[in-house]
Write a protein that holds these residues in place. Structure first.
Motif, mmCIF file in Angstrom:
data_model
loop_
_atom_site.group_PDB
_atom_site.id
_atom_site.type_symbol
_atom_site.label_atom_id
_atom_site.label_comp_id
_atom_site.label_asym_id
_atom_site.label_seq_id
_atom_site.Cartn_x
_atom_site.Cartn_y
_atom_site.Cartn_z
ATOM 1 N N VAL A 102 125.317 60.293 65.441
ATOM 2 C CA VAL A 102 125.314 61.192 64.288
ATOM 3 C C VAL A 102 126.305 60.285 63.449
ATOM 4 C CG1 VAL A 102 125.914 63.031 62.989
ATOM 5 C CG2 VAL A 102 125.265 63.773 65.231
ATOM 6 N N MET A 103 127.008 59.668 63.793
ATOM 7 C CA MET A 103 127.715 58.745 62.951
ATOM 8 C C MET A 103 127.521 57.434 62.618
ATOM 9 S SD MET A 103 131.720 59.863 64.242
ATOM 10 C CE MET A 103 131.646 59.126 65.730
ATOM 11 N N GLU A 104 126.507 57.272 63.240
ATOM 12 C CA GLU A 104 125.857 55.982 62.852
ATOM 13 C C GLU A 104 124.482 56.554 61.489
ATOM 14 O OE1 GLU A 104 124.506 54.691 66.690
ATOM 15 O OE2 GLU A 104 125.928 54.195 67.175
ATOM 16 N N ARG A 105 123.344 57.368 61.833
ATOM 17 C CA ARG A 105 122.753 57.940 61.234
ATOM 18 C C ARG A 105 123.429 58.447 59.781
ATOM 19 N NH1 ARG A 105 117.838 60.842 60.617
ATOM 20 N NH2 ARG A 105 117.510 59.781 62.428
ATOM 21 N N ALA A 106 124.763 58.700 59.346
ATOM 22 C CA ALA A 106 125.511 59.095 58.199
ATOM 23 C C ALA A 106 125.647 57.566 57.426
ATOM 24 C CB ALA A 106 126.637 59.971 58.944
ATOM 25 N N ARG A 107 126.396 56.451 58.353
ATOM 26 C CA ARG A 107 126.868 55.167 57.758
ATOM 27 C C ARG A 107 125.171 54.991 56.909
ATOM 28 N NH1 ARG A 107 129.818 50.436 60.629
ATOM 29 N NH2 ARG A 107 130.695 49.798 58.132
ATOM 30 N N GLY A 108 124.330 55.339 57.556
ATOM 31 C CA GLY A 108 123.229 54.361 56.645
ATOM 32 C C GLY A 108 122.595 55.728 55.320
ATOM 33 N N GLY A 109 123.192 56.782 55.504
ATOM 34 C CA GLY A 109 122.472 58.317 55.396
ATOM 35 C C GLY A 109 122.093 58.144 53.536
ATOM 36 N N GLY A 110 123.313 57.287 52.563
ATOM 37 C CA GLY A 110 123.707 57.699 51.337
ATOM 38 C C GLY A 110 124.021 58.621 50.993
ATOM 39 N N VAL A 116 129.241 65.600 53.728
ATOM 40 C CA VAL A 116 128.680 66.530 54.879
ATOM 41 C C VAL A 116 130.539 65.614 56.197
ATOM 42 C CG1 VAL A 116 127.789 66.876 57.204
ATOM 43 C CG2 VAL A 116 127.101 67.540 54.457
ATOM 44 N N THR A 117 130.087 64.259 56.359
ATOM 45 C CA THR A 117 130.536 63.223 56.349
ATOM 46 C C THR A 117 132.387 63.276 56.595
ATOM 47 O OG1 THR A 117 130.145 61.380 55.703
ATOM 48 C CG2 THR A 117 128.640 62.304 57.888
ATOM 49 N N VAL A 118 132.544 63.606 55.256
ATOM 50 C CA VAL A 118 133.942 63.262 54.891
ATOM 51 C C VAL A 118 134.446 65.159 55.074
ATOM 52 C CG1 VAL A 118 136.005 63.714 52.946
ATOM 53 C CG2 VAL A 118 134.095 62.451 52.893
ATOM 54 N N LEU A 145 135.113 53.648 50.504
ATOM 55 C CA LEU A 145 134.632 53.257 49.276
ATOM 56 C C LEU A 145 133.643 53.219 48.395
ATOM 57 C CD1 LEU A 145 133.888 49.404 51.298
ATOM 58 C CD2 LEU A 145 136.195 49.850 49.819
ATOM 59 N N GLU A 146 133.533 55.188 48.882
ATOM 60 C CA GLU A 146 132.237 55.242 48.124
ATOM 61 C C GLU A 146 132.629 57.084 47.399
ATOM 62 O OE1 GLU A 146 129.219 55.820 50.912
ATOM 63 O OE2 GLU A 146 128.638 53.620 50.521
ATOM 64 N N VAL A 147 133.883 57.343 48.167
ATOM 65 C CA VAL A 147 134.373 58.906 47.404
ATOM 66 C C VAL A 147 134.701 58.323 46.143
ATOM 67 C CG1 VAL A 147 133.743 60.091 49.425
ATOM 68 C CG2 VAL A 147 136.228 58.615 49.017
ATOM 69 N N ASP A 149 138.879 60.543 44.376
ATOM 70 C CA ASP A 149 140.130 60.672 44.845
ATOM 71 C C ASP A 149 140.230 61.209 45.537
ATOM 72 O OD1 ASP A 149 140.900 58.525 43.319
ATOM 73 O OD2 ASP A 149 141.673 59.695 41.742
ATOM 74 N N GLU A 150 139.605 62.172 45.596
ATOM 75 C CA GLU A 150 139.615 63.911 46.503
ATOM 76 C C GLU A 150 139.441 63.877 48.315
ATOM 77 O OE1 GLU A 150 138.422 68.369 47.194
ATOM 78 O OE2 GLU A 150 137.827 67.800 44.987
ATOM 79 N N GLY A 151 138.065 63.527 47.718
ATOM 80 C CA GLY A 151 137.265 62.566 49.131
ATOM 81 C C GLY A 151 138.432 61.688 49.907
ATOM 82 N N TYR A 152 138.919 60.613 49.089
ATOM 83 C CA TYR A 152 139.698 59.021 49.766
ATOM 84 C C TYR A 152 141.172 60.045 50.528
ATOM 85 C CZ TYR A 152 141.962 54.922 50.516
ATOM 86 O OH TYR A 152 142.334 54.184 51.003
ATOM 87 N N GLN A 153 141.104 61.393 50.275
ATOM 88 C CA GLN A 153 143.249 61.383 50.451
ATOM 89 C C GLN A 153 141.807 62.636 51.512
ATOM 90 O OE1 GLN A 153 145.790 61.514 49.423
ATOM 91 N NE2 GLN A 153 146.328 62.543 51.200
ATOM 92 N N ARG A 154 141.532 63.018 51.535
ATOM 93 C CA ARG A 154 140.589 64.136 52.956
ATOM 94 C C ARG A 154 140.349 63.073 53.750
ATOM 95 N NH1 ARG A 154 136.194 68.563 51.907
ATOM 96 N NH2 ARG A 154 137.088 68.978 54.388
ATOM 97 N N LEU A 155 140.656 61.869 53.313
ATOM 98 C CA LEU A 155 139.990 60.618 54.458
ATOM 99 C C LEU A 155 141.650 60.296 55.072
ATOM 100 C CD1 LEU A 155 136.881 58.456 53.461
ATOM 101 C CD2 LEU A 155 136.650 60.166 55.371
ATOM 102 N N GLU A 156 142.442 60.262 54.112
ATOM 103 C CA GLU A 156 144.007 59.547 54.519
ATOM 104 C C GLU A 156 144.602 60.797 55.884
ATOM 105 O OE1 GLU A 156 146.130 58.666 51.452
ATOM 106 O OE2 GLU A 156 144.836 57.035 50.956
ATOM 107 N N ASP A 157 143.522 61.941 54.973
ATOM 108 C CA ASP A 157 144.447 62.583 55.723
ATOM 109 C C ASP A 157 143.933 63.443 57.112
ATOM 110 O OD1 ASP A 157 146.050 63.968 53.873
ATOM 111 O OD2 ASP A 157 144.750 65.538 53.079
ATOM 112 N N ALA A 158 142.369 62.481 57.619
ATOM 113 C CA ALA A 158 141.595 62.442 59.011
ATOM 114 C C ALA A 158 142.687 61.983 59.296
ATOM 115 C CB ALA A 158 140.801 62.127 58.698
#
Length: 182
Positions: A102-110, A116-118, A145-147, A149-158
């Motif tokens: 699923v993650m491999e598909r998401a990475r190239g999925g645009g 969804v992936t965040v 690289l794509e999200v 500031d809010e998405g970036y913070q969620r990734l840091e929290d992850a």
């Protein structure tokens, strides 16, 4: 056959079928090595530590073909279809090979996959699990690289959540996980 059957049985039944096809290779020792809590759209599931990849399930290529058909349908349905599919996968499927795919598909999925992936990564489970960590880290790097500031913070929290999951002491995150992910 599965692509033709999918519209007849629906996404949830398709995810349950995929779960059955991938759970057969489960061994109790895998759960002893770790269960990682996975959350998405209010649903809770898990991904377990397993030595087997999706390619080595008893159904051979069938689970891979089922997942491919399911993700093809989801992408054709757009972001709502992707979210619906991931929600049902979280409910029913714990095999790390499914989540890696699923993650491999998401990475190239645009862009359709981005929100969804965040959210999928936000629980930290896919980053904490040793089997899915490499793929999750690659997806994390792409998303960062794509999200906004809010998405970036969620990734840091992850990343911090993953370190907390991997630590035997919840008050002290496992800094090795943070180091690997950064």
């Amino acid at each position: 056959v599965f692509p033709e059957v999918l519209p007849l049985i629906g996404v949830e039944a398709a995810c349950r079928t995929l779960a059955t096809a991938t759970h057969e290779d489960y061994c109790p020792e895998a759960a002893d090595r770790g269960r990682y809590p996975l959350h998405f759209h209010g649903e809770t599931g898990q991904v377990v530590h397993s030595l087997d990849s999706l390619e080595h399930t008893p159904g051979y290529r069938a689970p891979m073909e089922m997942l491919s058909a399911l993700l093809d349908w989801a992408e054709q349905a757009g972001v709502d279809g992707i979210a619906l599919t991931v929600r049902h996968l979280v409910q029913h499927v714990w095999h790390p090979g499914v989540w890696t795919s699923v993650m491999e598909r998401a990475r190239g999925g645009g862009p359709a996959w981005q929100a969804v992936t965040v959210e999928l990564l936000s629980s930290g489970a896919l980053l904490a699990n040793p089997v899915t960590r490499r793929t999750a880290a690659g997806l994390l790097g792409t998303l960062s690289l794509e999200v906004d500031d809010e998405g970036y913070q969620r990734l840091e929290d992850a990343v911090l959540a993953a370190a907390g999951i991997s630590s035997p002491d919840a008050r002290r995150p496992d800094t090795r996980v943070i180091d690997e992910l950064v």
